[in-house]
Design a protein around this motif. Structure first.
Motif, PDB file in Angstrom:
ATOM      1  N   ARG A   1      44.693  31.466  43.658  1.00 25.78           N
ATOM      2  CA  ARG A   1      45.211  32.668  43.007  1.00 25.78           C
ATOM      3  C   ARG A   1      44.567  33.922  43.589  1.00 25.78           C
ATOM      4  NH1 ARG A   1      45.034  35.779  38.300  1.00 25.78           N
ATOM      5  NH2 ARG A   1      47.130  36.059  37.444  1.00 25.78           N
ATOM      6  N   THR A   2      43.263  33.878  43.775  1.00 26.75           N
ATOM      7  CA  THR A   2      42.549  35.057  44.284  1.00 26.75           C
ATOM      8  C   THR A   2      43.000  35.427  45.695  1.00 26.75           C
ATOM      9  OG1 THR A   2      40.632  34.544  42.915  1.00 26.75           O
ATOM     10  CG2 THR A   2      40.264  35.977  44.819  1.00 26.75           C
ATOM     11  N   TYR A   3      43.204  34.419  46.542  1.00 26.52           N
ATOM     12  CA  TYR A   3      43.581  34.664  47.941  1.00 26.52           C
ATOM     13  C   TYR A   3      45.068  34.418  48.193  1.00 26.52           C
ATOM     14  CZ  TYR A   3      38.518  34.627  48.627  1.00 26.52           C
ATOM     15  OH  TYR A   3      37.170  34.899  48.549  1.00 26.52           O
TER      16      TYR A   3
ATOM     17  N   LEU B   1      48.793  41.681  45.105  1.00 27.17           N
ATOM     18  CA  LEU B   1      49.034  43.112  45.192  1.00 27.17           C
ATOM     19  C   LEU B   1      47.716  43.774  45.607  1.00 27.17           C
ATOM     20  CD1 LEU B   1      50.982  45.494  44.608  1.00 27.17           C
ATOM     21  CD2 LEU B   1      50.137  45.449  42.249  1.00 27.17           C
ATOM     22  N   LEU B   2      47.687  44.403  46.777  1.00 25.55           N
ATOM     23  CA  LEU B   2      46.423  44.877  47.341  1.00 25.55           C
ATOM     24  C   LEU B   2      46.403  46.366  47.652  1.00 25.55           C
ATOM     25  CD1 LEU B   2      45.607  41.885  49.725  1.00 25.55           C
ATOM     26  CD2 LEU B   2      44.684  42.338  47.442  1.00 25.55           C
ATOM     27  N   THR B   3      47.488  47.067  47.324  1.00 23.27           N
ATOM     28  CA  THR B   3      47.513  48.509  47.554  1.00 23.27           C
ATOM     29  C   THR B   3      48.357  49.160  46.469  1.00 23.27           C
ATOM     30  OG1 THR B   3      48.013  50.242  49.178  1.00 23.27           O
ATOM     31  CG2 THR B   3      49.533  48.412  49.065  1.00 23.27           C
TER      32      THR B   3
ATOM     33  N   GLN C   1      39.514  42.368  46.754  1.00 24.05           N
ATOM     34  CA  GLN C   1      40.395  42.175  47.900  1.00 24.05           C
ATOM     35  C   GLN C   1      41.223  43.439  48.138  1.00 24.05           C
ATOM     36  OE1 GLN C   1      40.314  38.892  49.665  1.00 24.05           O
ATOM     37  NE2 GLN C   1      38.441  39.364  48.522  1.00 24.05           N
ATOM     38  N   GLY C   2      41.402  43.782  49.392  1.00 28.22           N
ATOM     39  CA  GLY C   2      42.205  44.953  49.729  1.00 28.22           C
ATOM     40  C   GLY C   2      41.681  46.195  49.030  1.00 28.22           C
TER      41      GLY C   2
ATOM     42  N   GLN D   1      39.278  37.675  38.361  1.00 25.69           N
ATOM     43  CA  GLN D   1      37.997  37.408  37.711  1.00 25.69           C
ATOM     44  C   GLN D   1      36.835  37.281  38.689  1.00 25.69           C
ATOM     45  OE1 GLN D   1      37.398  37.734  34.678  1.00 25.69           O
ATOM     46  NE2 GLN D   1      35.948  36.262  33.836  1.00 25.69           N
ATOM     47  N   LEU D   2      37.084  36.814  39.899  1.00 30.05           N
ATOM     48  CA  LEU D   2      35.994  36.631  40.858  1.00 30.05           C
ATOM     49  C   LEU D   2      35.492  37.945  41.435  1.00 30.05           C
ATOM     50  CD1 LEU D   2      37.218  33.507  42.886  1.00 30.05           C
ATOM     51  CD2 LEU D   2      36.104  33.618  40.637  1.00 30.05           C
ATOM     52  N   GLU D   3      36.229  39.045  41.158  1.00 29.36           N
ATOM     53  CA  GLU D   3      35.964  40.315  41.835  1.00 29.36           C
ATOM     54  C   GLU D   3      35.379  41.387  40.925  1.00 29.36           C
ATOM     55  OE1 GLU D   3      39.646  41.091  44.479  1.00 29.36           O
ATOM     56  OE2 GLU D   3      40.232  39.502  43.084  1.00 29.36           O
ATOM     57  N   HIS D   4      35.033  41.039  39.690  1.00 30.29           N
ATOM     58  CA  HIS D   4      34.493  42.050  38.775  1.00 30.29           C
ATOM     59  C   HIS D   4      33.522  41.428  37.769  1.00 30.29           C
ATOM     60  CE1 HIS D   4      38.557  41.196  36.655  1.00 30.29           C
ATOM     61  NE2 HIS D   4      37.635  40.515  36.000  1.00 30.29           N
ATOM     62  N   VAL D   5      32.909  42.269  36.976  1.00 38.16           N
ATOM     63  CA  VAL D   5      31.928  41.880  35.951  1.00 38.16           C
ATOM     64  C   VAL D   5      32.611  41.820  34.596  1.00 38.16           C
ATOM     65  CG1 VAL D   5      29.921  42.758  34.664  1.00 38.16           C
ATOM     66  CG2 VAL D   5      29.919  42.781  37.165  1.00 38.16           C
TER      67      VAL D   5
END
Length: 699
Positions: free
Chosen positions: A55-57, A62-64, A463-464, A438-442
């Motif tokens: 899911r994360t990769y 949506l990256l922009t 990501q992005g 979830q892997l990208e924030h606190v």
């Protein structure tokens, strides 16, 4: 190769709230595993979350930031900068707020259950703005309201002890699909000799593995529970000491239950009276005469009908009648969320509201279709001119989807969507903002199926150009000129504010200890209500609720007939004779994970399960395409002719993204925007339909 393990937490709307261990190599997450030391998770994850890196990769992330260039709903966008996106949003919201900030509505739910990325900075932003408030009712508010009237809060037994129970009743849930770690304990109890009973209109994966399956028609659970009360009282299968010391209103409940004989309940529920007699006798004898622990795992499926709140009330009375709370392995669990001392005032800052404590209007998320079309709004209040959606996908998940899509399709509605993917709702956005996973924030998490606080430490960089929800609202607040110090709080600072200071239940738990250890258990007794002590005004389990009487509700548990049933709507039932429910598909979680290719491939395509007798009467063959329909809409699906669906019922496992369904529709085309008896919740499983072969439609 640089490798490390990061402690994290599953963010999704599931009672298990698993503790995760994320393996990161050279800045990339390569594995997400369950923490073997966490007593609830025990090292095991569901199929969905074990594939979280997919899911994360995902290539469709949506990256922009993007702006719409096609028609609403068409899903045509072009990339823009964050500056352009935020300037556009701030300019449009400022213009609307200058006229009436109540014309702006946030729409969010449990896309993440995190206390930081959910309703912290976002709530502060909308409170400062003076926007309309959102009544977040779409999942659990009927049952939560019922528990509050009965127990004082959303509290219950600790599942860590349930393996010691001698009877486990799984009522209105399918834990194999949606409560896996409870199910592992149930299996252990079964190995130790426990009897398992499933109460569910549908023979789910869980019901198939229980010793007994009782299949009432949807929305009739209160009648079934009151008949059990009737038998317990009639046969004196009661813990008189517990009732006398720790309950309120027994005599009134007994009088109410007298009217619900097993024969009457059997007729209302469409089951055999002998099944009710058997279950009541087993429950009462084990608890009262043999002094053995008996447990009920109640779930939210049964509260999604007109009388859903009263259904929960009726079932919630049972443990106190037989003294089941005396045992750590006994009692009932619908939710444990009410045990957690969360400082919502610090997180959300309602004091920022202009004119506090006066508040703006409130709009129910479950009637968003009507609200966007200008129906049912408070008299004299403005139409909704701007909608900001985060942590939700209402075009797919909200009831009466045709109206929801029509409302989102208004050209004069300015819509902002914070998302990780191009969902059905994202296709209607004017501005689309990329959010982190979830892997990208606190974040900080409480649970509603166990009693552990959990920390989610950031494992990888966003990501992005994706940003956490908090940072998006932080930047919007700056552009709107909000200078209150709370808008400068970092995510770490917000996490430190989440736990109510000084509460004995969280003694020794704060953000610093939590993020280091990953999880910490609340300070609670193993059997929380062995000696009463319910968090009601009386301190007792309230069979009779004075608070309900003051609120204009029936103060005793009672049966409220479904809106759509032969007994309550005979003319409607003549045209649409089949009840329909749409419980979760095993490989999806609400509308999350539908776009993960491996999970969607496992699920296959939208199906409609129909009983052989109902199929034969309609000339429907197994595997044929069929159309389910009512006055609100229609749905195409592949028929599965099976007795897992009882007679008179069809089951469409859900919730598919509409754009990924063959006809661009899902089960919510058929559901209504009517609300439950209490809690203002939706009635997803109070729905009549007819089904016909697809070739008849074509002809």
């Amino acid at each position: 190769m640089a490798s490390r393990i990061v402690r994290a937490a599953c963010p999704h709307d599931c009672p298990d709230t698993c503790a995760l261990l994320v393996t990161v190599e050279d800045g990339r997450a390569i594995k997400v595993a369950g923490d073997p030391d966490h007593p609830a998770t025990q090292g095991v994850l569901c199929t969905k979350v074990s594939r979280y890196t997919e899911r994360t990769y995902h290539p469709d992330r949506l990256l922009t930031p993007m702006k719409r260039v096609g028609r609403k709903g068409e899903g045509k966008f072009e990339a823009i900068s964050w500056d352009e996106a935020l300037d556009t949003v701030a300019r449009r919201l400022s213009g609307i707020a200058a006229r009436d900030p109540q014309a702006i509505l946030p729409y969010s739910y449990a896309g993440t259950m995190g206390l930081v990325q959910g309703e912290s900075m976002a709530a502060r932003f909308f409170h400062k703005l003076g926007a309309s408030l959102l009544d977040r009712t779409i999942c659990a508010s009927a049952g939560a309201t019922a528990l509050r009237y009965t127990y004082g809060a959303s509290v219950g037994m600790d599942i860590e002890h349930v393996a010691d129970a001698k009877l486990i009743v799984i009522w209105g849930g399918n834990p194999i699909a949606s409560n896996l770690h409870f199910w592992t304990r149930v299996q252990e109890a079964k190995r130790r000799g426990a009897t398992l009973v499933a109460i569910d209109p549908y023979r789910s994966l869980t019901a198939e593995k229980c010793h007994r399956h009782i299949a009432p028609m949807p929305g009739t659970d209160a009648a079934l529970a009151l008949a059990i009360v009737h038998v317990l009282i009639r046969d004196d299968l009661l813990d008189h000491d517990y009732i006398a010391r720790h309950t309120v209103g027994f005599d009134a409940l007994a009088e109410r239950a007298r009217a619900y004989s097993p024969a009457r309940a059997a007729e209302l529920c469409g089951v055999d009276a002998a099944e009710i007699e058997w279950l009541a006798a087993l429950y009462g004898n084990l608890a009262v005469r043999e002094r053995q622990p008996v447990a009920i795992r109640l779930n939210y499926g049964m509260q999604r009908a007109h009388g859903g709140g009263q259904g929960v009330r009726a079932v919630a009375c049972l443990p106190s009648l037989v003294g089941a709370w005396r045992h750590a392995a006994g009692g009932l669990q619908l939710s444990t969320s009410g045990f957690f001392p969360v400082d919502n005032a610090a997180l959300q800052r309602p004091d920022l509201l202009p004119g506090w404590p006066a508040v703006p209007r409130t709009i129910n998320m479950s009637t968003i279709g009507d609200a966007l079309l200008g129906e049912g709004l408070p008299a004299g209040s403005p139409k909704v001119e701007a909608l900001v959606v985060y942590n939700s996908n209402p075009v797919a998940v909200a009831p009466e989807s045709g109206k929801v899509a029509a409302g989102f399709g208004r050209e004069d509605l300015f819509t902002v969507v914070l998302e990780q993917f191009r969902t059905d709702t994202a296709d209607y956005a004017d501005i689309l903002l990329p959010a982190t996973t979830q892997l990208e924030h606190v974040d900080v998490h409480k649970a509603y199926g166990h009693t552990y606080f959990l920390a989610n430490n950031q494992a990888i960089a966003p990501q992005g150009q994706a940003l956490p929800n908090t940072e998006i609202f932080r930047r919007l607040a700056a552009r709107m000129g909000f200078t209150d110090p709370c808008f400068a709080d970092s995510d770490e600072a917000i996490a430190a504010q989440a736990i109510l200071p000084g509460d004995a239940r969280a003694q020794g738990i704060d953000w610093e200890t939590l993020k280091a250890r990953g999880w910490q258990k609340l300070n609670l007794p193993a059997a929380p209500f062995a000696e009463g002590g319910f968090p009601t005004a009386s301190g007792k389990c309230e069979f009779y609720s004075e608070a309900m009487r003051r609120d204009g509700l029936d103060p005793l548990p009672g049966y409220v007939a479904p809106y759509e049933a032969p007994s309550s709507a005979p003319e409607l039932a003549a045209r649409y004779p089949l009840a329909m429910i749409s419980p979760p598909a095993r490989n999806f979680l609400n509308s999350t994970f539908v776009n993960v290719d491996s999970l969607r491939a496992t699920e296959g395509e939208p199906h409609l399960d129909i009983h052989p007798d109902d199929a034969a009467a309609r000339h429907i063959a197994d595997g044929a395409m069929v159309r389910a329909f009512n006055d609100r809409g229609s749905l195409m699906a592949r028929a599965r002719v099976t007795d897992r669906a009882r007679r008179g019922l069809v089951v469409g496992l859900s919730i598919w993204w509409k754009k990924l369904a063959p006809d661009g529709k899902n089960a919510n085309e058929l559901t209504s925007q009517r609300l439950t008896d209490m809690g203002r919740a939706p009635v997803f499983y109070d729905c009549l339909v007819e089904v016909e072969p697809a070739e008849r439609v074509a002809a």
